[in-house]
Design an enzyme around this catalytic site. Structure first.
Site, PDB file in Angstrom:
ATOM      1  N   GLY A   1       0.798  -1.234   0.000  1.00 30.33           N
ATOM      2  CA  GLY A   1       0.000   0.000   0.000  1.00 30.33           C
ATOM      3  C   GLY A   1       0.825   1.275   0.000  1.00 30.33           C
ATOM      4  N   LEU A   2       2.048   1.194  -0.529  1.00 28.94           N
ATOM      5  CA  LEU A   2       2.869   2.413  -0.578  1.00 28.94           C
ATOM      6  C   LEU A   2       2.724   3.176  -1.892  1.00 28.94           C
ATOM      7  CD1 LEU A   2       6.298   1.684   1.200  1.00 28.94           C
ATOM      8  CD2 LEU A   2       4.270   2.784   2.095  1.00 28.94           C
ATOM      9  N   GLY A   3       1.756   2.798  -2.704  1.00 25.03           N
ATOM     10  CA  GLY A   3       1.491   3.612  -3.895  1.00 25.03           C
ATOM     11  C   GLY A   3       2.274   3.213  -5.125  1.00 25.03           C
ATOM     12  N   SER A   4       2.461   1.902  -5.333  1.00 19.78           N
ATOM     13  CA  SER A   4       3.251   1.463  -6.484  1.00 19.78           C
ATOM     14  C   SER A   4       2.567   1.798  -7.814  1.00 19.78           C
ATOM     15  CB  SER A   4       3.539  -0.037  -6.398  1.00 19.78           C
ATOM     16  OG  SER A   4       2.335  -0.753  -6.298  1.00 19.78           O
ATOM     17  N   SER A   5       1.233   1.745  -7.858  1.00 17.12           N
ATOM     18  CA  SER A   5       0.539   2.002  -9.127  1.00 17.12           C
ATOM     19  C   SER A   5       0.743   3.454  -9.563  1.00 17.12           C
ATOM     20  CB  SER A   5      -0.962   1.753  -8.995  1.00 17.12           C
ATOM     21  OG  SER A   5      -1.201   0.523  -8.395  1.00 17.12           O
ATOM     22  N   ALA A  30       3.069   5.518  -8.619  1.00 21.31           N
ATOM     23  CA  ALA A  30       4.495   5.793  -8.886  1.00 21.31           C
ATOM     24  C   ALA A  30       4.897   5.283 -10.269  1.00 21.31           C
ATOM     25  CB  ALA A  30       5.363   5.161  -7.802  1.00 21.31           C
ATOM     26  N   ASP A  65      -1.914  10.168  -4.137  1.00 21.59           N
ATOM     27  CA  ASP A  65      -0.715   9.349  -4.358  1.00 21.59           C
ATOM     28  C   ASP A  65       0.032   9.795  -5.619  1.00 21.59           C
ATOM     29  OD1 ASP A  65      -2.961   8.548  -5.760  1.00 21.59           O
ATOM     30  OD2 ASP A  65      -2.775   6.420  -5.294  1.00 21.59           O
TER      31      ASP A  65
END
Ligand code: MEV
Length: 319
Positions: A105-109, A111, A152
């Site tokens: 849930g650290l925002g890979s999409s 980024a 994000d």
């Protein structure tokens, strides 16, 4: 070859309420996703993402929005939207490289979308400003996910700490030092769309009560902005715990998150809350330096995994 990278994010305050036009505070974290691009002479987009076991996935440039596997859809839709907007068509070799898992849930999409658009603008020598990248990247995320405030995407582009309002209506940098944060992962993957839907159902059932919660969250976000600039971490911790009480009342916390939050407070944290959609993923706690190890140990003792992050991180850049 052109390479760009963008950071992941952590929501510090205001999740869910931000979907309903309230402000939130987000931090960019030093776990980055890089995208490398090269032109090809044919009409193929050949995508490799070794971190998620995708090697040489081939899509034709006239077929970019067909039903591709979810894992490659963010990159391919970014390419499609960029080509549409700037009237380009070219074959490409693309490789993505991630410093973090897409499961925490650290925002890979967001980024990967931002990195792809930045790398494309470099490759085709088109000057694209930050707000233009935001609009294109936000559209791309909405094309795929259907929901989201875009916080994000903003973190991936601008970096640092941001006060953010849905759709980029406000993107304001908050001037502060590194916040002494501990991040604990529950081990449970959260599904943002399901949780956003749950809140929208609650809002329909009880508009007065839920709107009251959103207003309270807005009040906390506004206070937190001031206290972040004051670097008053003890107050920030207290505000996080108040924000968590409201998120719990919204019905999006979970047993695992509550366990980790309780453990952090037992370890001496000033305050703690879930970060993001809820239901799983990560929690965050603010501590003084001296208690950091104790807080981490307590979180681990109840089964949480510590994610080491440095914040704030710089926004998207060409490598
Ligand atoms: C999810 O990480 C945060 C939410 O506020 C959704 C969003 O703002 O896009 C629940």
């Amino acid at each position: 070859m052109i390479k760009a990278s963008a950071p992941g994010k952590l929501m510090l305050f205001g999740e869910h309420a931000v979907v309903y036009n309230k402000p939130c505070i987000v931090a960019a974290v030093d776990h980055r996703i890089g995208v490398s691009l090269e032109k090809r002479e044919d009409r193929k987009i050949v995508l490799s993402a070794p971190d998620i076991n995708f090697k040489n996935y081939v899509a034709l440039i006239d077929d970019l929005v067909k039903s591709h596997p979810k894992k490659v859809r963010f990159v391919l839709t970014s390419v499609f939207n960029f080509f549409e907007k700037y009237k380009i068509k070219s074959g490409l070799d693309i490789e993505t490289k991630s410093e973090f898992s897409d499961r925490i849930g650290l925002g890979s999409s967001s980024a990967v979308v931002v990195s792809t658009i930045k790398a494309l603008s470099e490759l085709f020598e088109i000057e694209v400003g930050k707000k233009e990248i935001f609009d294109l990247a936000y559209k791309t995320v909405l094309d795929i996910q259907g929901v989201g405030s875009g916080f994000d995407v903003a973190a991936a582009i601008y970096g640092g700490f941001l006060l953010f309002v849905k759709g980029g209506k406000t993107i304001k940098s908050i001037k502060t030092e590194k916040i002494p944060l501990v991040v604990g992962y529950t081990g449970v993957k959260a599904d943002t769309s399901t949780l956003v839907k749950r809140v929208s159902e609650r809002l329909k059932e009880n508009p007065k009560g839920i709107n009251k919660i959103f207003e309270e969250i807005e009040r906390i976000v506004n206070l937190a902005e001031i206290e972040m600039e004051n670097q008053n971490w003890e107050k920030i911790g207290k505000l996080m715990s108040l924000n968590q009480d409201l998120l719990r009342n919204l019905g999006i916390s979970s047993k695992e998150l509550e366990n980790l939050i309780r453990a952090a407070l037992k370890g001496g944290a000033y305050g703690a809350k879930l970060s993001g959609a809820g239901g799983g993923d990560c929690m965050i706690a603010v501590t003084c330096k001296e208690e950091q190890d104790r807080v981490k140990k307590e979180i681990e003792r109840v089964g949480g995994k510590i994610i080491e992050v440095k914040i704030p991180a710089k926004g998207v850049r060409v490598e």
